[in-house]
Design a protein around this motif. Structure first.
Motif, PDB file in Angstrom:
ATOM      1  N   MET A 314       0.824  -1.210   0.000  1.00 34.89           N
ATOM      2  CA  MET A 314       0.000   0.000   0.000  1.00 34.89           C
ATOM      3  C   MET A 314       0.860   1.263   0.000  1.00 34.89           C
ATOM      4  N   ALA A 315       1.924   1.249   0.791  1.00 34.42           N
ATOM      5  CA  ALA A 315       2.799   2.420   0.878  1.00 34.42           C
ATOM      6  C   ALA A 315       3.430   2.742  -0.469  1.00 34.42           C
ATOM      7  N   ALA A 316       3.662   1.702  -1.261  1.00 39.39           N
ATOM      8  CA  ALA A 316       4.225   1.897  -2.604  1.00 39.39           C
ATOM      9  C   ALA A 316       3.159   2.322  -3.609  1.00 39.39           C
ATOM     10  N   GLY A 317       1.913   2.397  -3.161  1.00 39.31           N
ATOM     11  CA  GLY A 317       0.831   2.828  -4.047  1.00 39.31           C
ATOM     12  C   GLY A 317       0.506   1.808  -5.113  1.00 39.31           C
ATOM     13  N   LYS A 318       0.450   0.531  -4.715  1.00 40.79           N
ATOM     14  CA  LYS A 318       0.200  -0.539  -5.673  1.00 40.79           C
ATOM     15  C   LYS A 318      -1.146  -1.218  -5.414  1.00 40.79           C
ATOM     16  N   PRO A 319      -1.875  -1.555  -6.475  1.00 39.27           N
ATOM     17  CA  PRO A 319      -3.052  -2.409  -6.310  1.00 39.27           C
ATOM     18  C   PRO A 319      -2.619  -3.769  -5.770  1.00 39.27           C
ATOM     19  N   ILE A 320      -3.526  -4.454  -5.085  1.00 37.44           N
ATOM     20  CA  ILE A 320      -3.195  -5.748  -4.480  1.00 37.44           C
ATOM     21  C   ILE A 320      -4.182  -6.807  -4.987  1.00 37.44           C
ATOM     22  N   ILE A 321      -3.622  -7.891  -5.478  1.00 41.62           N
ATOM     23  CA  ILE A 321      -4.426  -9.032  -5.894  1.00 41.62           C
ATOM     24  C   ILE A 321      -4.183 -10.151  -4.884  1.00 41.62           C
ATOM     25  N   GLY A 322      -5.253 -10.651  -4.270  1.00 40.14           N
ATOM     26  CA  GLY A 322      -5.082 -11.626  -3.206  1.00 40.14           C
ATOM     27  C   GLY A 322      -5.869 -12.907  -3.404  1.00 40.14           C
ATOM     28  N   SER A 323      -5.239 -14.020  -3.082  1.00 36.77           N
ATOM     29  CA  SER A 323      -5.935 -15.295  -2.908  1.00 36.77           C
ATOM     30  C   SER A 323      -5.826 -15.583  -1.422  1.00 36.77           C
ATOM     31  N   ILE A 324      -6.814 -15.088  -0.670  1.00 34.18           N
ATOM     32  CA  ILE A 324      -6.617 -14.944   0.768  1.00 34.18           C
ATOM     33  C   ILE A 324      -7.962 -14.772   1.463  1.00 34.18           C
ATOM     34  N   ASN A 325      -8.034 -15.205   2.711  1.00 34.95           N
ATOM     35  CA  ASN A 325      -9.265 -15.085   3.499  1.00 34.95           C
ATOM     36  C   ASN A 325      -9.089 -14.090   4.651  1.00 34.95           C
ATOM     37  N   GLY A 326     -10.173 -13.864   5.377  1.00 27.52           N
ATOM     38  CA  GLY A 326     -10.101 -13.189   6.667  1.00 27.52           C
ATOM     39  C   GLY A 326      -9.737 -11.719   6.636  1.00 27.52           C
ATOM     40  N   GLU A 327      -8.852 -11.339   7.570  1.00 25.03           N
ATOM     41  CA  GLU A 327      -8.519  -9.939   7.808  1.00 25.03           C
ATOM     42  C   GLU A 327      -7.947  -9.250   6.577  1.00 25.03           C
ATOM     43  N   THR A 328      -7.045  -9.921   5.868  1.00 22.32           N
ATOM     44  CA  THR A 328      -6.416  -9.277   4.707  1.00 22.32           C
ATOM     45  C   THR A 328      -7.432  -9.020   3.609  1.00 22.32           C
ATOM     46  N   SER A 329      -8.293  -9.985   3.359  1.00 24.34           N
ATOM     47  CA  SER A 329      -9.351  -9.801   2.365  1.00 24.34           C
ATOM     48  C   SER A 329     -10.256  -8.634   2.757  1.00 24.34           C
ATOM     49  N   ARG A 330     -10.582  -8.554   4.034  1.00 23.29           N
ATOM     50  CA  ARG A 330     -11.433  -7.462   4.532  1.00 23.29           C
ATOM     51  C   ARG A 330     -10.785  -6.105   4.298  1.00 23.29           C
ATOM     52  N   VAL A 331      -9.478  -6.007   4.593  1.00 24.85           N
ATOM     53  CA  VAL A 331      -8.769  -4.735   4.430  1.00 24.85           C
ATOM     54  C   VAL A 331      -8.710  -4.326   2.960  1.00 24.85           C
ATOM     55  N   ILE A 332      -8.397  -5.263   2.073  1.00 18.34           N
ATOM     56  CA  ILE A 332      -8.310  -4.944   0.643  1.00 18.34           C
ATOM     57  C   ILE A 332      -9.661  -4.467   0.114  1.00 18.34           C
ATOM     58  N   LYS A 333     -10.723  -5.120   0.555  1.00 18.60           N
ATOM     59  CA  LYS A 333     -12.066  -4.730   0.106  1.00 18.60           C
ATOM     60  C   LYS A 333     -12.466  -3.374   0.684  1.00 18.60           C
ATOM     61  N   ASN A 334     -12.169  -3.143   1.963  1.00 22.05           N
ATOM     62  CA  ASN A 334     -12.493  -1.851   2.583  1.00 22.05           C
ATOM     63  C   ASN A 334     -11.739  -0.708   1.931  1.00 22.05           C
ATOM     64  N   ALA A 335     -10.479  -0.979   1.573  1.00 26.44           N
ATOM     65  CA  ALA A 335      -9.650   0.051   0.950  1.00 26.44           C
ATOM     66  C   ALA A 335      -9.984   0.252  -0.518  1.00 26.44           C
ATOM     67  N   GLU A 336     -10.701  -0.692  -1.105  1.00 28.31           N
ATOM     68  CA  GLU A 336     -11.014  -0.671  -2.544  1.00 28.31           C
ATOM     69  C   GLU A 336      -9.736  -0.521  -3.368  1.00 28.31           C
ATOM     70  N   CYS A 337      -8.732  -1.307  -2.970  1.00 28.74           N
ATOM     71  CA  CYS A 337      -7.410  -1.160  -3.598  1.00 28.74           C
ATOM     72  C   CYS A 337      -6.990  -2.389  -4.388  1.00 28.74           C
ATOM     73  N   GLY A 338      -7.934  -3.304  -4.640  1.00 30.63           N
ATOM     74  CA  GLY A 338      -7.551  -4.487  -5.400  1.00 30.63           C
ATOM     75  C   GLY A 338      -8.688  -5.473  -5.515  1.00 30.63           C
ATOM     76  N   LEU A 339      -8.333  -6.697  -5.857  1.00 30.19           N
ATOM     77  CA  LEU A 339      -9.313  -7.757  -6.060  1.00 30.19           C
ATOM     78  C   LEU A 339      -8.878  -8.996  -5.283  1.00 30.19           C
ATOM     79  N   CYS A 340      -9.862  -9.755  -4.774  1.00 24.23           N
ATOM     80  CA  CYS A 340      -9.554 -10.939  -3.969  1.00 24.23           C
ATOM     81  C   CYS A 340     -10.398 -12.127  -4.389  1.00 24.23           C
ATOM     82  N   CYS A 341      -9.840 -13.306  -4.119  1.00 23.57           N
ATOM     83  CA  CYS A 341     -10.600 -14.548  -4.183  1.00 23.57           C
ATOM     84  C   CYS A 341     -10.226 -15.361  -2.955  1.00 23.57           C
ATOM     85  N   THR A 342     -10.855 -16.497  -2.761  1.00 23.44           N
ATOM     86  CA  THR A 342     -10.593 -17.299  -1.577  1.00 23.44           C
ATOM     87  C   THR A 342      -9.191 -17.904  -1.609  1.00 23.44           C
TER      88      THR A 342
END
Length: 395
Positions: A314-342
């Protein structure tokens, strides 16, 4: 304040605690670190620290005291001996320390036993202890394959509860950690503060941009069992016909060779491995990325965590693509800074990567990423909150 910091890992090992300690020194505090011998992630103690060398040194104003430690090696027995050796030798060092400190700060990664030397000093000198929990125990054992009904798990649950209860205050990196402490460990009366990690200045101050005609996806960090980097490799296999999509894996760890072998077996040319690179080179790899990748195992305990690389991305100003559950998925979605799957869903990860490549929101995601970091995870905010917590303990 005179602060005793206890952490099994310290520079030249690649952990944020070194930067935290140096920042506290810059703020005018007197900081001493009780740590082990550098051997992460190589598994063997570095040459310059063997045979009693460099047991006491000053690094950028931080006094570093090193206790004996067996290298973590590459098997579970050596890893257990590594954990045990620091807990025992560090406790001896702590017991015989003559210097008086105002407060104790434990930077608790795995293993939780690294907190024992701090408890020894606390009990002898009657000082307050702040434990900063970055890895949940004993659930980290469960994530590593130890059955929750086993004697080993139950034993370390008792040890973990004793260590956590010995702290006067606990700080946590993820808001979901508090749920674990209250619900699983039954610690309803313990002071718990949410203190998310930050990214080193390197990532906020150096925004190098490397342009080419490809879509570049970069994973940076430890390549171990928990990180599930093979999910990226399997997604790359699905996308092998997309010649404009390239995956860059920067880092080292116990699963690196396995991932390389999988790439070779699948005949992949769209996955490039760089190994562990100096921190000073990381802005180049971040600059290469159209988006950064984060993957973790599909595991309940792991889903509680928010890996420190999220803040760096995030500090580098980069979108984040995650294959991840829980807290990290929640943060990425709240920040609207990328896309996630399980987590571990490599076919869905491949779909999400195609979705990102076709998106018109890439620049917006990048800006959202940086804005969310500044609002929630800045270094200034972290150091200020840490100072306040330590000051309140001392008082």
């Amino acid at each position: 304040m005179k602060i005793l910091v206890v952490c099994q890992y310290y520079y030249p090992e690649p952990f944020r605690i070194s930067d935290i300690c140096e920042s506290l020194v810059e703020k005018g505090h007197d900081v001493t670190v009780l740590t082990g011998l550098p051997n992460y992630p190589e598994g063997q103690v570095l040459n310059g620290y063997r045979n009693g060398k460099k047991r006491n040194e000053v690094l950028n104003g931080v006094k570093v005291v090193r206790s004996f430690e067996i290298g973590r090696g590459n098997n579970k027995l050596k890893l257990f001996l590594n954990y045990l050796s620091f807990a025992l030798s560090g406790s001896l060092k702590a017991f015989f320390m003559k210097e008086k400190f105002d407060v104790i700060f434990v930077n608790q990664l795995s293993p939780v036993m690294m907190g024992i030397p701090a408890i020894v000093y606390k009990r002898k000198h009657k000082k307050k202890l702040l434990l900063y929990c970055l890895d949940l125990w004993p659930d980290s054992l469960a994530a590593g394959g130890i059955n929750e009904s086993s004697i080993i798990y139950k034993f370390f649950k008792k040890i973990s509860q004793w260590i956590y209860n010995s702290a006067d205050c606990i700080a946590v990196t993820s808001s979901m950690f508090e749920e674990y402490f209250r619900g699983t460990l039954g610690m309803y009366n313990k002071k718990i503060h949410h203190l998310p990690q930050y990214a080193e200045d390197l990532f906020t101050e150096n925004k190098e941009v490397v342009k080419d005609d490809k879509y570049n996806f970069v994973f940076a960090g430890n390549i171990g069992d928990m990180q599930s980097v093979e999910t990226i490799v399997k997604a790359a296999n699905i996308l092998r016909e997309h010649s404009n999509i390239i995956f860059h894996i920067v880092g080292d760890g116990s699963k690196l060779e396995e991932c390389k072998m999988l790439s070779k077996k699948l005949g992949l040319e769209n996955v490039i491995y760089y190994g562990r690179r100096p921190v000073s080179e990381m802005p180049h790899y971040y600059g290469l990325a159209d988006a950064m990748l984060i993957t973790l195992k599909n595991n309940k305990a792991i889903s509680y965590t928010l890996p420190g690389k999220v803040q760096s991305y995030m500090a580098a100003g980069k979108p984040i693509i995650g294959s991840i559950n829980g807290e990290t998925s929640r943060v990425i979605k709240n920040a609207e800074c990328g896309l996630c799957c399980t987590a571990e869903n490599y076919s869905e990860l491949a779909n999400v990567i195609i979705q990102f490549c076709n998106s018109n929101e890439k620049e917006k995601m990048a800006q959202n990423s940086y804005d969310y970091y500044i609002k929630n995870y800045s270094k200034e905010r972290f150091i200020s909150m840490l100072e306040d917590t330590l000051n309140n303990l001392e008082g």
